[in-house]
Design a protein around this motif. Sequence first.
Motif, PDB file in Angstrom:
ATOM      1  N   MET A  64       7.964 -64.153  22.037  1.00 55.35           N
ATOM      2  CA  MET A  64       9.385 -64.222  21.937  1.00 55.35           C
ATOM      3  C   MET A  64      10.004 -65.138  23.111  1.00 55.35           C
ATOM      4  O   MET A  64      10.740 -66.149  22.980  1.00 55.35           O
ATOM      5  N   ARG A  65       9.613 -64.681  24.409  1.00 61.74           N
ATOM      6  CA  ARG A  65      10.177 -65.308  25.318  1.00 61.74           C
ATOM      7  C   ARG A  65       9.676 -66.839  25.465  1.00 61.74           C
ATOM      8  O   ARG A  65      10.523 -67.672  25.739  1.00 61.74           O
TER       9      ARG A  65
ATOM     10  N   PHE B  80      17.663 -74.791  15.297  1.00 64.11           N
ATOM     11  CA  PHE B  80      18.410 -73.460  14.638  1.00 64.11           C
ATOM     12  C   PHE B  80      19.787 -73.730  15.421  1.00 64.11           C
ATOM     13  O   PHE B  80      19.769 -74.033  16.523  1.00 64.11           O
ATOM     14  N   ASP B  81      20.828 -73.092  14.656  1.00 68.33           N
ATOM     15  CA  ASP B  81      21.922 -73.020  15.382  1.00 68.33           C
ATOM     16  C   ASP B  81      22.061 -71.951  16.163  1.00 68.33           C
ATOM     17  O   ASP B  81      21.410 -71.242  16.463  1.00 68.33           O
ATOM     18  N   ARG B  82      23.189 -71.920  16.861  1.00 70.23           N
ATOM     19  CA  ARG B  82      23.397 -70.625  17.812  1.00 70.23           C
ATOM     20  C   ARG B  82      23.473 -69.394  17.282  1.00 70.23           C
ATOM     21  O   ARG B  82      22.832 -68.573  17.972  1.00 70.23           O
ATOM     22  N   TYR B  83      23.724 -69.139  16.221  1.00 72.15           N
ATOM     23  CA  TYR B  83      23.514 -67.928  15.654  1.00 72.15           C
ATOM     24  C   TYR B  83      22.299 -67.460  15.352  1.00 72.15           C
ATOM     25  O   TYR B  83      22.010 -66.333  15.664  1.00 72.15           O
ATOM     26  N   THR B  84      21.396 -68.202  14.945  1.00 72.16           N
ATOM     27  CA  THR B  84      20.027 -67.944  14.770  1.00 72.16           C
ATOM     28  C   THR B  84      19.324 -67.646  16.026  1.00 72.16           C
ATOM     29  O   THR B  84      18.637 -66.697  16.413  1.00 72.16           O
TER      30      THR B  84
ATOM     31  N   HIS C 216      17.531 -64.264  17.641  1.00 76.00           N
ATOM     32  CA  HIS C 216      16.075 -64.315  18.292  1.00 76.00           C
ATOM     33  C   HIS C 216      16.291 -63.456  19.693  1.00 76.00           C
ATOM     34  O   HIS C 216      15.447 -62.834  20.222  1.00 76.00           O
ATOM     35  N   GLU C 217      17.331 -63.764  20.369  1.00 72.00           N
ATOM     36  CA  GLU C 217      17.706 -63.078  21.612  1.00 72.00           C
ATOM     37  C   GLU C 217      17.868 -61.810  21.482  1.00 72.00           C
ATOM     38  O   GLU C 217      17.397 -60.698  22.247  1.00 72.00           O
ATOM     39  N   HIS C 218      18.801 -61.123  20.516  1.00 69.37           N
ATOM     40  CA  HIS C 218      18.832 -59.939  20.041  1.00 69.37           C
ATOM     41  C   HIS C 218      17.486 -59.242  19.814  1.00 69.37           C
ATOM     42  O   HIS C 218      17.308 -58.024  20.236  1.00 69.37           O
ATOM     43  N   GLY C 219      16.583 -59.810  18.995  1.00 71.62           N
ATOM     44  CA  GLY C 219      15.423 -59.532  18.761  1.00 71.62           C
ATOM     45  C   GLY C 219      14.481 -59.193  19.931  1.00 71.62           C
ATOM     46  O   GLY C 219      13.735 -58.131  20.201  1.00 71.62           O
TER      47      GLY C 219
ATOM     48  N   SER D  41      15.804 -55.967  21.859  1.00 67.72           N
ATOM     49  CA  SER D  41      15.125 -54.915  21.265  1.00 67.72           C
ATOM     50  C   SER D  41      13.778 -54.696  21.550  1.00 67.72           C
ATOM     51  O   SER D  41      13.215 -53.636  21.683  1.00 67.72           O
ATOM     52  N   VAL D  42      13.072 -55.695  21.649  1.00 72.10           N
ATOM     53  CA  VAL D  42      11.587 -55.473  21.941  1.00 72.10           C
ATOM     54  C   VAL D  42      11.454 -55.070  23.556  1.00 72.10           C
ATOM     55  O   VAL D  42      10.633 -54.129  23.822  1.00 72.10           O
ATOM     56  N   ASP D  43      12.435 -55.658  24.373  1.00 71.96           N
ATOM     57  CA  ASP D  43      12.356 -55.042  25.727  1.00 71.96           C
ATOM     58  C   ASP D  43      12.770 -53.724  25.967  1.00 71.96           C
ATOM     59  O   ASP D  43      12.273 -52.927  26.369  1.00 71.96           O
ATOM     60  N   ARG D  44      13.558 -53.169  25.117  1.00 75.56           N
ATOM     61  CA  ARG D  44      14.026 -51.594  24.993  1.00 75.56           C
ATOM     62  C   ARG D  44      13.022 -50.934  24.602  1.00 75.56           C
ATOM     63  O   ARG D  44      12.476 -50.012  25.098  1.00 75.56           O
TER      64      ARG D  44
END
Length: 185
Positions: A134-135, A147-151, A155-158, A161-164
Amino acid sequence: MLEIAVLGLLNESPMHGYELRKRLATLLGTFRAFSYGSLYPTLRRLSEAGWIQDEEPDELTAGAVRSRRGKRVYRLTADGKEHLAELLADVGPDAFDDEGFGARLAFFAQTRSDIRLQILEGRRRRVEEQRDGMRSTLRRGDLGERFDRYTRELHEHGLESVDREVRWLDELIEHERTDGTTENR
């Protein structure tokens, strides 16, 4: 995964199908939605293998859980206890994926410490690989033009979550190592 969950719950106590279904939904709901239609075929298969036994309420011994509605009550057999121990000791790749890990984690109290540590470390490796991918995707900017900024935010939110999850696994591993060291003294 359902096999481990059913055997693990029946290892705690005998129960009828409806109670088992409720406990499975509570237990697995966090990790995976399971189909109620898959429960009774699984019970039948486990019974045919000799790992569980279903009994009418009047066949139960004193002290066993009795159903109010006269439903069949399922209990783990001696062979079923052995099979559950084998399943819990298996640290193959399926122990690290989302479904397998969730079921294994739910029964860590019934799992040997060295096996718990192997499963936690395997899961951490799996999640770290996912995080690295992902990184890399975000760093390369692969998302920028397609992708637009929302997409991209999704991905950044995902990734967060993985970092957490990696941090959580690190804590569990550290506790497991510390508890294992304490137990071995």
